[in-house]
Write a protein that holds these residues in place. Structure first.
Motif, PDB file in Angstrom:
ATOM      1  N   ARG A   1      53.281  36.580  32.518  1.00  0.00           N
ATOM      2  CA  ARG A   1      52.115  36.445  33.407  1.00  0.00           C
ATOM      3  C   ARG A   1      52.223  37.425  34.574  1.00  0.00           C
ATOM      4  O   ARG A   1      53.320  37.699  35.071  1.00  0.00           O
ATOM      5  CB  ARG A   1      52.023  35.019  33.982  1.00  0.00           C
ATOM      6  CG  ARG A   1      52.107  33.910  32.936  1.00  0.00           C
ATOM      7  CD  ARG A   1      50.829  33.711  32.177  1.00  0.00           C
ATOM      8  NE  ARG A   1      51.009  32.734  31.124  1.00  0.00           N
ATOM      9  CZ  ARG A   1      50.946  31.408  31.301  1.00  0.00           C
ATOM     10  NH1 ARG A   1      50.704  30.912  32.506  1.00  0.00           N
ATOM     11  NH2 ARG A   1      51.121  30.597  30.272  1.00  0.00           N
TER      12      ARG A   1
ATOM     13  N   HIS B   1      45.294  34.487  40.830  1.00  0.00           N
ATOM     14  CA  HIS B   1      45.023  34.244  39.417  1.00  0.00           C
ATOM     15  C   HIS B   1      46.222  34.672  38.581  1.00  0.00           C
ATOM     16  O   HIS B   1      46.893  35.662  38.893  1.00  0.00           O
ATOM     17  CB  HIS B   1      43.796  35.015  38.950  1.00  0.00           C
ATOM     18  CG  HIS B   1      42.509  34.483  39.493  1.00  0.00           C
ATOM     19  ND1 HIS B   1      41.284  34.992  39.126  1.00  0.00           N
ATOM     20  CD2 HIS B   1      42.250  33.481  40.371  1.00  0.00           C
ATOM     21  CE1 HIS B   1      40.331  34.335  39.752  1.00  0.00           C
ATOM     22  NE2 HIS B   1      40.894  33.419  40.516  1.00  0.00           N
TER      23      HIS B   1
ATOM     24  N   HIS C   1      47.214  36.244  35.062  1.00  0.00           N
ATOM     25  CA  HIS C   1      46.724  36.993  33.909  1.00  0.00           C
ATOM     26  C   HIS C   1      47.867  37.111  32.904  1.00  0.00           C
ATOM     27  O   HIS C   1      49.024  37.318  33.300  1.00  0.00           O
ATOM     28  CB  HIS C   1      46.265  38.393  34.308  1.00  0.00           C
ATOM     29  CG  HIS C   1      45.049  38.404  35.171  1.00  0.00           C
ATOM     30  ND1 HIS C   1      44.431  39.569  35.571  1.00  0.00           N
ATOM     31  CD2 HIS C   1      44.319  37.400  35.730  1.00  0.00           C
ATOM     32  CE1 HIS C   1      43.373  39.284  36.332  1.00  0.00           C
ATOM     33  NE2 HIS C   1      43.300  37.973  36.444  1.00  0.00           N
TER      34      HIS C   1
ATOM     35  N   SER D   1      50.058  39.055  30.097  1.00  0.00           N
ATOM     36  CA  SER D   1      50.455  40.459  29.997  1.00  0.00           C
ATOM     37  C   SER D   1      51.414  40.609  28.833  1.00  0.00           C
ATOM     38  O   SER D   1      52.571  40.169  28.912  1.00  0.00           O
ATOM     39  CB  SER D   1      51.138  40.911  31.297  1.00  0.00           C
ATOM     40  OG  SER D   1      51.663  42.212  31.180  1.00  0.00           O
TER      41      SER D   1
ATOM     42  N   PHE E   1      46.239  30.273  33.086  1.00  0.00           N
ATOM     43  CA  PHE E   1      45.808  31.659  33.178  1.00  0.00           C
ATOM     44  C   PHE E   1      44.319  31.787  32.885  1.00  0.00           C
ATOM     45  O   PHE E   1      43.724  30.951  32.195  1.00  0.00           O
ATOM     46  CB  PHE E   1      46.604  32.546  32.205  1.00  0.00           C
ATOM     47  CG  PHE E   1      46.568  32.085  30.773  1.00  0.00           C
ATOM     48  CD1 PHE E   1      45.516  32.421  29.937  1.00  0.00           C
ATOM     49  CD2 PHE E   1      47.597  31.306  30.259  1.00  0.00           C
ATOM     50  CE1 PHE E   1      45.483  32.002  28.615  1.00  0.00           C
ATOM     51  CE2 PHE E   1      47.581  30.881  28.943  1.00  0.00           C
ATOM     52  CZ  PHE E   1      46.510  31.231  28.116  1.00  0.00           C
TER      53      PHE E   1
ATOM     54  N   PRO F   1      39.911  38.432  32.545  1.00  0.00           N
ATOM     55  CA  PRO F   1      40.535  39.029  33.735  1.00  0.00           C
ATOM     56  C   PRO F   1      39.541  39.469  34.805  1.00  0.00           C
ATOM     57  O   PRO F   1      39.925  39.629  35.969  1.00  0.00           O
ATOM     58  CB  PRO F   1      41.274  40.244  33.169  1.00  0.00           C
ATOM     59  CG  PRO F   1      41.503  39.924  31.731  1.00  0.00           C
ATOM     60  CD  PRO F   1      40.297  39.133  31.306  1.00  0.00           C
TER      61      PRO F   1
ATOM     62  N   SER G   1      40.508  29.932  36.494  1.00  0.00           N
ATOM     63  CA  SER G   1      40.595  29.477  35.106  1.00  0.00           C
ATOM     64  C   SER G   1      39.876  28.157  34.872  1.00  0.00           C
ATOM     65  O   SER G   1      39.279  27.950  33.809  1.00  0.00           O
ATOM     66  CB  SER G   1      42.063  29.341  34.699  1.00  0.00           C
ATOM     67  OG  SER G   1      42.736  28.412  35.530  1.00  0.00           O
TER      68      SER G   1
END
Length: 473
Positions: A317, A327, A329, A331, A414, A418, A424
């Protein structure tokens, strides 16, 4: 008299775990399996050995009446309750010699001291005695029985989960000698204690602390009960890996905090959180009793194997500042992330490990690529001396996203998009309708294809053949 699976196969295969299963089943006595046949050695993961496993997604969360969510039972949603025999046969057909399998606590433990083992008797006999699989029983997968009013926060929880685990261990001793008392304490605490998604629907870090301490105490008592019932049992503690990063300097402290939180349930379980532990004061500030924390230092349980769950596209993340909010996201760190996770767990705990969950949500080619490259990474790690004794592709077949039970609302930490600025919790994964297809997570070796009748047909992917090649090679 208990019938063999071959005798039962001639009957209607409708499972008692189907949605029409009566809710007023009374206590019944089921004779235990004949554990003298096909006994599986508790040394199923000896040092220097390596085992290929498959897992069947078994999330089982039954909300209290009046809850904002509906039942989330993956065995029902994926059709496993009806097609369980085909699914178990597929595990062996694809070359696996091990199976992580959920025992569905909410459906088996009908009341204190009352159990219905009929479904498990039949399935475990097929898996072990006929297919020769080493089964790791997944005792709790995020949900508790509805009669346990406070779920994980109920003061009766530690004793009742121990009662269930002990009864299971006694009944299936010699048949199933590998057990996970609770899958992913970290994820359970997030959904049930931090963000109020699943029962007991607590929120904030105080809620997280309440659920985590209850879970840890429940595991401690479960291990004691299990070892009393079956001294040969192998305890497989399974935890979700966590990796965090950020491009923002002012969020570096938050990265450090979440990283520390990721290790905290296992640290607590192993009796490592004393007054000098960096998270001791934080726990106390969030409602942990000093007496409870001190109690966890006394006679911590022995964990035989450490199960590590890692998904290349979900586990890593990145924290990003969006206005005044932060936030998470996802990865994709591919095999670099897998290596980092194994190295960290080795450094932290020094225990023999299994990869107990991994896969990727993608088309068949990418799934096959992840299988091939992740297994190559594991072989390299083993050559370097990391004690990894097994690899589990999870799940065997696609499953239904957890948002299905919450009206389609995103239930993950998450964000899905994006570019969103609203967080979320305000996102929608898919719109609920008559079909589950929009909610199917394409992560399995076997794809689920919804028919006009609603039945989910099973079809092998390219990754299935790749798994079989690896497992039989």
């Amino acid at each position: 008299m208990r019938c063999s699976w071959r005798e039962l196969s001639s009957r209607c295969c409708r499972s008692p775990w189907h949605s029409s299963w009566p809710r007023d089943i009374s206590s019944r006595a089921y004779p235990p399996p004949d554990s003298s046949r096909g006994r599986v050695s508790t040394k199923g993961f000896q040092q220097g050995s390596f085992r290929w496993l498959l897992g069947i997604e078994d999330t089982s969360v039954y909300p209290q009446p009046g809850s904002g969510m509906v039942v989330l039972d993956e065995f029902e949603l994926t059709g496993h309750s009806l097609q369980w025999r085909e699914d178990l046969l597929s595990v062996a057909r694809l070359g696996a010699t091990g199976l992580r399998y959920g025992v569905n606590w909410p459906r088996v433990h009908l009341a204190p001291g009352v159990f219905d083992w009929s479904v498990l008797d039949e399935r475990l006999e097929l898996a072990v005695n006929d297919l020769g699989l080493v089964v790791i029983a997944d005792m709790v997968h995020y949900g508790t029985p509805t009669w346990l009013d406070g779920s994980f926060a109920d003061p009766r929880y530690p004793d009742l989960v121990a009662e269930f685990c002990g009864a299971f261990a006694e009944r299936y001793r010699g048949l199933v000698d590998h057990m996970t008392p609770l899958n992913e304490p970290l994820t359970t605490a997030s959904f049930c204690g931090l963000r109020g998604v699943w029962p007991p629907a607590l929120e904030g870090w105080r809620g997280w602390t309440t659920v985590t301490l209850a879970i840890v105490e429940g595991i401690r008592r479960s291990v004691a009960a299990v070892r009393t019932a079956n001294p040969d049992v192998v305890i497989v503690h399974v935890e979700a890996a966590s990796l965090y990063d950020t491009p923002h300097e002012h969020l570096s402290a938050e990265v450090g905090h979440l990283t520390a939180v990721g290790a905290l349930p296992t640290d607590l379980l192993l009796g490592r959180v004393g007054v000098k532990h960096p998270m001791w004061s934080w726990l106390v500030e969030n409602g942990a009793s000093v007496a409870v924390l001190e109690g966890l230092l006394i006679a911590p349980p022995t964990v035989d194997l450490l199960g590590v769950n890692y998904y290349p596209d979900l586990t890593p993340r990145v924290l990003r500042a969006v206005g005044h909010d932060v936030h998470q996201h996802t990865s994709n760190q591919w095999t670099d992330g897998l290596r980092l996770v194994i190295e960290r767990f080795t450094e932290l705990y020094g225990l023999p490990m299994l990869i107990t969950e991994t896969s990727i949500e993608a088309d068949e080619l990418v799934r096959r690529k992840w299988l091939e490259e992740s297994t190559a990474q594991v072989r390299e790690l083993r050559r370097e001396g990391h004690d990894v004794r097994g690899y589990t592709w999870w799940p065997l077949m696609d499953f239904v996203d957890w948002s299905y039970a919450s009206g389609g609302r995103n239930v993950e930490e998450f964000v899905l998009d994006p570019s969103t600025t609203s967080g979320s919790a305000s996102e929608t994964y898919a719109e609920r309708g008559s079909s589950v297809t929009p909610f199917l997570r394409r992560m399995g070796l076997v794809s689920l294809v919804e028919q006009v009748t609603g039945v989910l047909h099973r079809e092998d992917t390219l990754a299935a053949a790749a798994f079989e090649t690896e497992a039989r090679g």
